[in-house]
Structure formats: structure tokens, C-alpha cells
Design a protein around this motif. Structure first.
Motif, PDB file in Angstrom:
ATOM      1  N   MET A   1       5.931  12.386  17.642  1.00  0.00           N
ATOM      2  CA  MET A   1       5.110  12.816  16.502  1.00  0.00           C
ATOM      3  C   MET A   1       3.972  11.834  16.280  1.00  0.00           C
ATOM      4  SD  MET A   1       7.558  14.266  13.445  1.00  0.00           S
ATOM      5  CE  MET A   1       8.596  12.813  13.305  1.00  0.00           C
ATOM      6  N   LYS A   2       2.878  12.365  15.774  1.00  0.00           N
ATOM      7  CA  LYS A   2       1.750  11.533  15.370  1.00  0.00           C
ATOM      8  C   LYS A   2       1.329  11.950  13.963  1.00  0.00           C
ATOM      9  CE  LYS A   2      -2.443  12.039  17.135  1.00  0.00           C
ATOM     10  NZ  LYS A   2      -3.570  11.953  18.091  1.00  0.00           N
ATOM     11  N   LEU A   3       1.212  10.987  13.073  1.00  0.00           N
ATOM     12  CA  LEU A   3       0.857  11.231  11.679  1.00  0.00           C
ATOM     13  C   LEU A   3      -0.532  10.670  11.407  1.00  0.00           C
ATOM     14  CD1 LEU A   3       3.128  10.581   8.579  1.00  0.00           C
ATOM     15  CD2 LEU A   3       0.809   9.685   8.644  1.00  0.00           C
ATOM     16  N   THR A   4      -1.365  11.455  10.720  1.00  0.00           N
ATOM     17  CA  THR A   4      -2.693  10.995  10.327  1.00  0.00           C
ATOM     18  C   THR A   4      -2.902  11.267   8.845  1.00  0.00           C
ATOM     19  OG1 THR A   4      -3.568  11.530  12.522  1.00  0.00           O
ATOM     20  CG2 THR A   4      -5.160  11.154  10.767  1.00  0.00           C
ATOM     21  N   PHE A   5      -3.289  10.237   8.110  1.00  0.00           N
ATOM     22  CA  PHE A   5      -3.646  10.416   6.701  1.00  0.00           C
ATOM     23  C   PHE A   5      -5.084  10.926   6.637  1.00  0.00           C
ATOM     24  CE2 PHE A   5      -0.282   7.184   6.227  1.00  0.00           C
ATOM     25  CZ  PHE A   5       0.517   7.819   5.279  1.00  0.00           C
ATOM     26  N   CYS A   6      -5.269  12.130   6.103  1.00  0.00           N
ATOM     27  CA  CYS A   6      -6.601  12.731   6.000  1.00  0.00           C
ATOM     28  C   CYS A   6      -7.179  12.635   4.591  1.00  0.00           C
ATOM     29  CB  CYS A   6      -6.548  14.195   6.436  1.00  0.00           C
ATOM     30  SG  CYS A   6      -5.868  14.450   8.088  1.00  0.00           S
ATOM     31  N   GLY A   7      -6.328  12.564   3.595  1.00  0.00           N
ATOM     32  CA  GLY A   7      -6.742  12.419   2.204  1.00  0.00           C
ATOM     33  C   GLY A   7      -5.635  11.733   1.436  1.00  0.00           C
ATOM     34  N   VAL A   8      -5.972  10.780   0.577  1.00  0.00           N
ATOM     35  CA  VAL A   8      -4.948   9.918  -0.044  1.00  0.00           C
ATOM     36  C   VAL A   8      -5.068   9.820  -1.563  1.00  0.00           C
ATOM     37  CG1 VAL A   8      -4.714   8.532   2.048  1.00  0.00           C
ATOM     38  CG2 VAL A   8      -6.371   7.835   0.301  1.00  0.00           C
ATOM     39  N   ARG A   9      -6.076  10.451  -2.153  1.00  0.00           N
ATOM     40  CA  ARG A   9      -6.297  10.329  -3.595  1.00  0.00           C
ATOM     41  C   ARG A   9      -5.534  11.396  -4.367  1.00  0.00           C
ATOM     42  NH1 ARG A   9      -8.651   5.492  -5.415  1.00  0.00           N
ATOM     43  NH2 ARG A   9      -9.671   4.706  -3.542  1.00  0.00           N
ATOM     44  N   GLY A  10      -5.224  11.076  -5.617  1.00  0.00           N
ATOM     45  CA  GLY A  10      -4.623  12.033  -6.522  1.00  0.00           C
ATOM     46  C   GLY A  10      -5.630  12.490  -7.557  1.00  0.00           C
ATOM     47  N   SER A  11      -5.424  13.674  -8.091  1.00  0.00           N
ATOM     48  CA  SER A  11      -6.171  14.222  -9.231  1.00  0.00           C
ATOM     49  C   SER A  11      -7.561  14.726  -8.891  1.00  0.00           C
ATOM     50  CB  SER A  11      -6.257  13.207 -10.380  1.00  0.00           C
ATOM     51  OG  SER A  11      -4.965  12.826 -10.796  1.00  0.00           O
ATOM     52  N   THR A  12      -8.416  13.869  -8.333  1.00  0.00           N
ATOM     53  CA  THR A  12      -9.783  14.272  -8.031  1.00  0.00           C
ATOM     54  C   THR A  12     -10.344  13.346  -6.964  1.00  0.00           C
ATOM     55  OG1 THR A  12     -11.963  14.725  -9.010  1.00  0.00           O
ATOM     56  CG2 THR A  12     -10.807  12.795  -9.806  1.00  0.00           C
ATOM     57  N   PRO A  13     -11.310  13.810  -6.172  1.00  0.00           N
ATOM     58  CA  PRO A  13     -11.918  12.918  -5.175  1.00  0.00           C
ATOM     59  C   PRO A  13     -12.580  11.723  -5.840  1.00  0.00           C
ATOM     60  CG  PRO A  13     -12.489  15.210  -4.729  1.00  0.00           C
ATOM     61  CD  PRO A  13     -11.839  15.187  -6.078  1.00  0.00           C
ATOM     62  N   ALA A  14     -12.688  10.638  -5.076  1.00  0.00           N
ATOM     63  CA  ALA A  14     -13.294   9.410  -5.585  1.00  0.00           C
ATOM     64  C   ALA A  14     -14.357   8.930  -4.602  1.00  0.00           C
ATOM     65  CB  ALA A  14     -12.227   8.336  -5.793  1.00  0.00           C
TER      66      ALA A  14
END
Length: 280
Positions: free
Chosen positions: A1-14
Motif C-alpha cells: 500500500m501507498k498512502l498520500t496526504f492530499c488535504g489535511v485541514r479541517g473546517s475550511t481551506p487555509a
């Protein structure tokens, strides 16, 4: 398996210079199985860039949604594969309190988005599953498990297991909510136990309480205590508050590592950042 974080923020983009190192896109994690099958956890704004990469493939895309809050579905209309004729997109909705399994598609109407859901070229299937406390199924060679999380409006957390490795994804989860729990702390321990990596909500600090108690997110130190109880190897703090700058997140990690050191635990803890790739 390969995991990639594509988005990490909560609530709204920063957006902005102070958020470059960890990234400002909302929730999205890509898991590529050993046979090339693509699993996408949540469809926040991070899914837009992922779509550019997946557009070169012709294989199905499996999207597992935690819930329908906009920061988890708002990137879907900009996901290139949904416009590719005949491309198979299989969506598993979260275990939300309101039965709205097609909310991710319903946002694509004239009132919210110029392209209507009926005009998409892909073969999109929403596959609600029976609401059970613990349900699991296979996607290719991977065993996917789902459980209810603690969040206003409900939702799901997931584990993905393949070839002896396990990923736990528990975001927008309040470990100690003031409202009635859907899942207890020890149930989360059992769910994530043995994971190579636990991705867990850590949007708040102790100083944010009690003002944000009940808002559906966990204090960072609580996520650390869950990871220690699970005996996981790695904890990736996730769903960063949009107000936290890169330096703020660095300070949170330093504080969490002090807790780990005081507990004498062998646990690697860091903050998830966009485009970070982990191979198992």
C-alpha cells in the motif's frame, strides 16, 4: 500500500504563506493498493490535485466518505475523473444521522454549482451499506472496516488492511463529547489496534476548551493518548485548525512528543502534511 496526504485541514481551506509547509487544503487521503486500486478517503479540496494524477488511469476509483460536511465533499465537483466518460466512481457514504447518501452529488445542482450531477460523464454509483456497529467488506485485496464516529450529524471512521498492514482513519472525531457518544474510547482502541499508522483528528488544544466542546473535534493530547492505548507505531495528527500556522503546528507536535516521552512510549508522532507519501 501507498498512502498520500492530499488535504489535511479541517473546517475550511487555509491559503497563505503561513500555511505552506503543512498545506491548506481540506480533508483527502489517497491509498493505492498493491494492485493499483485507488481508495480515496474524503473529498475535500485536496481531491482536486489528486484528480489530475488519477485522470491518467482508467481503473475504478473508490471514495469512502466520513460524512457530508462541506470540508469533506467540497472538492468533489473539481475531481477530473468524474467528468471522464465511463470512468467508474464508487462512493461509500458515511454513517450520518440524516440519511443523505447522495449529498456529495446533490451539491452539484444549479443553486450550488454550474455543472449538474446529471451531466457528469463518469459512471458514478453510490453504495450505501447496512448501518451496523461494525461492518466490513473487501475492495480488491483490502479489507475495509467502518465504525461510527463522534461528530455533530454523525459519520464514519475507517480502517484499511492489506498484506499485513493496517491504516486507521479517524477524523472529525470528538473522543470525549458532551453529547451522547456513538462510540466509546475503548471501542476506538479496539478498532485502531495494531495499525501501522493512526490518522486522527487533532484540531483543538486544551486552551480551546470549554468554548469548543461539542464542536466535534479532539484535543491533540487526547489523540496521543488514544494512539498510546492502541499500541500503534505512528500517529499522524490531522484536521489541522485553519487558524494554526505552520509554526503553531510545530509547537503542537513538540508538546505531544513531551507527553509521549513522559509516558515512556515508543510512538512516532507528527503532523500530516500535504503531498506526504508513506509506503508500506
Amino acid at each position: 500500500m501507498k498512502l498520500t496526504f492530499c488535504g489535511v485541514r479541517g473546517s475550511t481551506p487555509a491559503p497563505g504563506a503561513e500555511f505552506v509547509r503543512y498545506g491548506g487544503n481540506t480533508a483527502c487521503v489517497h491509498i493505492e493498493l498493491s494492485d493499483g486500486t485507488d481508495l480515496v478517503l474524503d473529498a475535500g479540496t485536496g481531491i482536486r490535485e489528486l484528480g489530475k494524477r488519477l485522470a491518467a488511469k482508467k481503473s475504478p476509483v473508490h471514495i469512502l466518505l466520513s460524512h457530508n460536511h462541506w470540508d469533506h465533499i467540497q472538492g468533489f465537483p473539481f475531481f477530473i475523473p468524474i467528468y471522464q466518460p465511463g470512468r467508474q466512481i464508487i462512493i461509500t457514504p458515511g454513517l450520518t444521522d440524516m440519511n443523505q447518501p447522495e449529498a456529495v452529488l446533490d451539491q452539484m445542482t444549479g443553486s450550488f454549482f454550474p455543472v449538474h450531477r446529471n451531466d457528469l460523464g463518469a459512471d458514478i454509483r453510490v453504495e450505501p451499506r447496512a448501518v451496523e456497529e461494525d461492518d466490513e467488506w473487501y475492495i480488491s485485496n483490502a479489507l475495509v472496516s467502518r465504525m461510527k464516529m463522534n461528530h455533530p450529524g454523525g459519520g464514519s471512521c475507517y480502517t484499511v488492511k492489506e498484506n499485513g498492514h493496517k491504516i486507521a482513519y479517524i477524523t472529525d472525531n470528538e473522543l470525549y463529547p458532551p453529547y451522547e457518544k456513538q462510540t466509546d474510547f475503548l471501542d476506538f482502541v479496539g478498532f485502531a489496534k495494531g495499525s501501522d499508522i493512526l490518522i486522527h483528528d487533532a484540531q483543538y488544544l486544551v486552551s480551546d476548551m470549554p468554548a469548543k466542546s461539542g464542536w466535534g473535534h479532539s484535543v491533540a493530547e487526547e489523540a496521543v493518548k488514544l494512539a498510546m492505548a492502541c499500541g500503534v507505531r505512528v500517529l499522524a495528527l490531522y484536521s489541522h485548525d485553519p487558524e494554526r500556522t505552520d509554526d503553531d503546528i510545530d509547537a503542537i507536535i513538540a508538546q505531544c512528543n513531551e507527553v509521549i516521552e513522559a509516558g515512556g512510549m515508543d510512538l512516532v508522532c507528527y503532523a500530516a502534511r500535504e503531498n506526504q507519501v508513506i509506503e508500506f
